[in-house]
Scaffold this motif. Structure first.
Motif, short mmCIF file in Angstrom:
data_model
loop_
_atom_site.label_atom_id
_atom_site.label_comp_id
_atom_site.label_asym_id
_atom_site.label_seq_id
_atom_site.Cartn_x
_atom_site.Cartn_y
_atom_site.Cartn_z
N LYS A 153 0.82 -1.22 0.00
CA LYS A 153 0.00 0.00 0.00
C LYS A 153 0.86 1.27 0.00
CE LYS A 153 -0.72 0.69 5.00
NZ LYS A 153 -0.08 2.03 5.07
N ASN A 154 2.04 1.17 0.60
CA ASN A 154 2.92 2.34 0.66
C ASN A 154 3.66 2.60 -0.65
OD1 ASN A 154 2.28 2.94 3.34
ND2 ASN A 154 3.90 1.61 4.15
N GLU A 155 3.77 1.57 -1.48
CA GLU A 155 4.61 1.68 -2.68
C GLU A 155 3.84 1.68 -4.00
OE1 GLU A 155 7.87 2.20 -2.77
OE2 GLU A 155 8.04 2.21 -0.58
N THR A 156 2.61 1.14 -4.01
CA THR A 156 1.90 1.04 -5.29
C THR A 156 1.63 2.42 -5.87
OG1 THR A 156 -0.05 0.20 -6.44
CG2 THR A 156 -0.36 0.88 -4.15
N PRO A 157 1.92 2.59 -7.16
CA PRO A 157 1.74 3.91 -7.79
C PRO A 157 0.34 4.14 -8.35
CG PRO A 157 2.82 2.43 -9.31
CD PRO A 157 2.62 1.65 -8.04
N VAL A 158 -0.53 3.12 -8.30
CA VAL A 158 -1.87 3.26 -8.87
C VAL A 158 -2.92 2.83 -7.85
CG1 VAL A 158 -1.10 2.95 -11.24
CG2 VAL A 158 -1.77 0.94 -9.92
N SER A 159 -4.17 3.16 -8.14
CA SER A 159 -5.23 2.94 -7.15
C SER A 159 -5.93 1.59 -7.27
CB SER A 159 -6.27 4.06 -7.25
OG SER A 159 -6.86 4.08 -8.55
N GLU A 160 -6.00 1.03 -8.48
CA GLU A 160 -6.71 -0.24 -8.64
C GLU A 160 -5.76 -1.40 -8.37
OE1 GLU A 160 -10.59 -0.09 -11.12
OE2 GLU A 160 -8.90 0.13 -12.48
N VAL A 161 -6.31 -2.44 -7.71
CA VAL A 161 -5.49 -3.55 -7.24
C VAL A 161 -6.17 -4.87 -7.61
CG1 VAL A 161 -4.61 -4.72 -5.17
CG2 VAL A 161 -4.58 -2.22 -5.30
N LEU A 162 -5.37 -5.82 -8.06
CA LEU A 162 -5.86 -7.17 -8.32
C LEU A 162 -5.08 -8.16 -7.46
CD1 LEU A 162 -7.55 -9.23 -9.94
CD2 LEU A 162 -5.71 -9.25 -11.65
N GLU A 163 -5.82 -8.90 -6.62
CA GLU A 163 -5.19 -9.96 -5.83
C GLU A 163 -5.38 -11.28 -6.56
OE1 GLU A 163 -5.23 -12.21 -1.47
OE2 GLU A 163 -6.77 -10.70 -1.90
N ILE A 220 0.59 -3.11 -16.03
CA ILE A 220 0.94 -3.53 -14.66
C ILE A 220 2.25 -2.87 -14.24
CG2 ILE A 220 1.43 -5.49 -13.15
CD1 ILE A 220 -0.11 -7.25 -15.15
N PRO A 221 2.19 -1.78 -13.46
CA PRO A 221 3.41 -1.08 -13.08
C PRO A 221 4.05 -1.61 -11.80
CG PRO A 221 1.52 0.19 -12.35
CD PRO A 221 0.98 -1.03 -13.07
N PHE A 222 3.32 -2.45 -11.05
CA PHE A 222 3.80 -2.81 -9.71
C PHE A 222 3.24 -4.17 -9.30
CE2 PHE A 222 3.70 -2.33 -4.98
CZ PHE A 222 5.05 -2.08 -4.77
N VAL A 223 4.12 -5.01 -8.77
CA VAL A 223 3.72 -6.35 -8.35
C VAL A 223 4.41 -6.68 -7.03
CG1 VAL A 223 3.70 -8.82 -8.94
CG2 VAL A 223 3.58 -7.10 -10.77
N VAL A 224 3.65 -7.24 -6.09
CA VAL A 224 4.24 -7.84 -4.89
C VAL A 224 3.64 -9.23 -4.76
CG1 VAL A 224 4.40 -7.78 -2.37
CG2 VAL A 224 4.65 -5.67 -3.68
N GLY A 225 4.49 -10.24 -4.78
CA GLY A 225 3.99 -11.61 -4.74
C GLY A 225 4.84 -12.52 -3.88
N MET A 226 4.16 -13.50 -3.28
CA MET A 226 4.83 -14.57 -2.54
C MET A 226 4.93 -15.78 -3.46
SD MET A 226 5.43 -15.56 0.96
CE MET A 226 4.03 -15.13 2.00
N LEU A 227 6.10 -16.39 -3.51
CA LEU A 227 6.32 -17.55 -4.36
C LEU A 227 7.49 -18.37 -3.83
CD1 LEU A 227 8.34 -16.41 -7.41
CD2 LEU A 227 7.32 -14.72 -5.91
N GLN A 228 7.78 -19.47 -4.49
CA GLN A 228 8.90 -20.30 -4.08
C GLN A 228 10.19 -19.49 -4.08
OE1 GLN A 228 6.82 -20.83 -6.76
NE2 GLN A 228 6.93 -22.98 -7.38
N LYS A 229 11.02 -19.72 -3.08
CA LYS A 229 12.28 -19.00 -2.98
C LYS A 229 13.14 -19.21 -4.22
CE LYS A 229 16.40 -18.49 -0.06
NZ LYS A 229 17.17 -19.06 1.09
N GLU A 230 13.14 -20.43 -4.75
CA GLU A 230 14.00 -20.72 -5.90
C GLU A 230 13.55 -19.95 -7.14
OE1 GLU A 230 12.69 -24.58 -8.18
OE2 GLU A 230 12.96 -25.10 -6.07
#
Length: 257
Positions: free
Chosen positions: A28-38, A125-135
């Motif tokens: 929320k602190n870093e996204t440059p746009v208002s619409e969000v897709l989870e 899509i200017p910004f992404v934060v995702g959880m995924l496999q470390k590898e």
């Protein structure tokens, strides 16, 4: 209502609310746009926090019918913003007229495919934060000369700044995966289009790494017509080339066709 994680969907539900809040606060602190897709909200541990900050600007896409039923009851305000379908088959231009940022605990079995989809819609899509496999996280963030440096490393880093934010152990999930996870961030760079034929760029990156043990002069034979085969870039293996090197090679090969 109970939602059981399903192996065929690659589901490992995050339950640790401290980790969830850390992810959402950064987003929320870093996204440059208002619409969000989870992507893949599952039981809604991220959704719950995202609704606090984004509310009617939040969309969620979920393929699991059981999860959709659960989310519909728990978060009625999502209303028509809860999309029951496969993210990989979504036409994002249909759902979003403006730019949209993406967040999610990505299903492990399609995490790489999600990033190829993000590349397809890099204009949106200017910004992404995702959880995924470390590898997989280490692969997309890898630099040249690393064994993990490959197709996704080059293609994503051509258009995004990639950063691993932190790692997460198996005990934060149900069921716990057998591997560690990482949270990654992608921030779109200022390059609207590469200084080369982008179709050629994608093709030579994929072709080169599909035969990564060969020097590029040999793995890219089908692309070479009149280009001097002693060109210094063609004497290297793909993991030795930077993004800029691949752009230069694509430019030379396009000129050669």
């Amino acid at each position: 209502m109970t939602v059981k994680p399903k192996r065929h969907f690659g589901q490992h539900f995050l339950w640790d609310k401290n980790i969830a809040r850390k992810i959402v606060n950064y987003f929320k602190n870093e996204t440059p746009v208002s619409e969000v897709l989870e992507i893949g909200p599952g039981k809604g541990v991220l959704t719950d926090l995202l609704m606090e900050y984004f509310h009617q600007r939040l969309y969620a896409v979920e393929i699991d019918e059981e999860s959709v039923s659960y989310l519909s009851k728990e978060y009625p305000d999502l209303d028509k913003h809860l999309i029951e379908r496969d993210f990989l088959k979504m036409d994002l231009d249909k759902y979003f007229k403006e730019d949209v940022s993406i967040i999610g605990n990505f299903p492990y079995n399609i995490s790489s495919q999600i990033f190829f989809k993000i590349l397809e819609y890099r204009h949106k899509i200017p910004f992404v934060v995702g959880m995924l496999q470390k590898e997989v996280a280490e692969r997309i963030a890898a630099s040249p000369e690393r064994k993990t440096y490959g197709i996704l490393s080059v293609l994503l880093q051509a258009y995004y700044k990639v950063e691993i934010l932190f790692h997460v152990g198996p005990k934060s999930f149900v069921p716990p995966p057998r591997i560690n996870s990482s949270v990654v961030c992608l921030k779109r760079n200022n390059i609207k289009a590469l200084d080369c034929d982008e179709g050629m760029f994608f093709r030579i990156v994929k072709q080169g790494f599909n035969q990564r043990r060969k020097i590029l002069r040999n793995s890219l034979k089908s692309f070479l017509l009149n280009l001097e085969s002693e060109n210094v870039l063609l004497q290297k293996r793909p993991e030795q080339l930077s993004v800029d090197d691949f752009v230069e090679l694509a430019r030379l090969l396009s000129r050669d066709q």
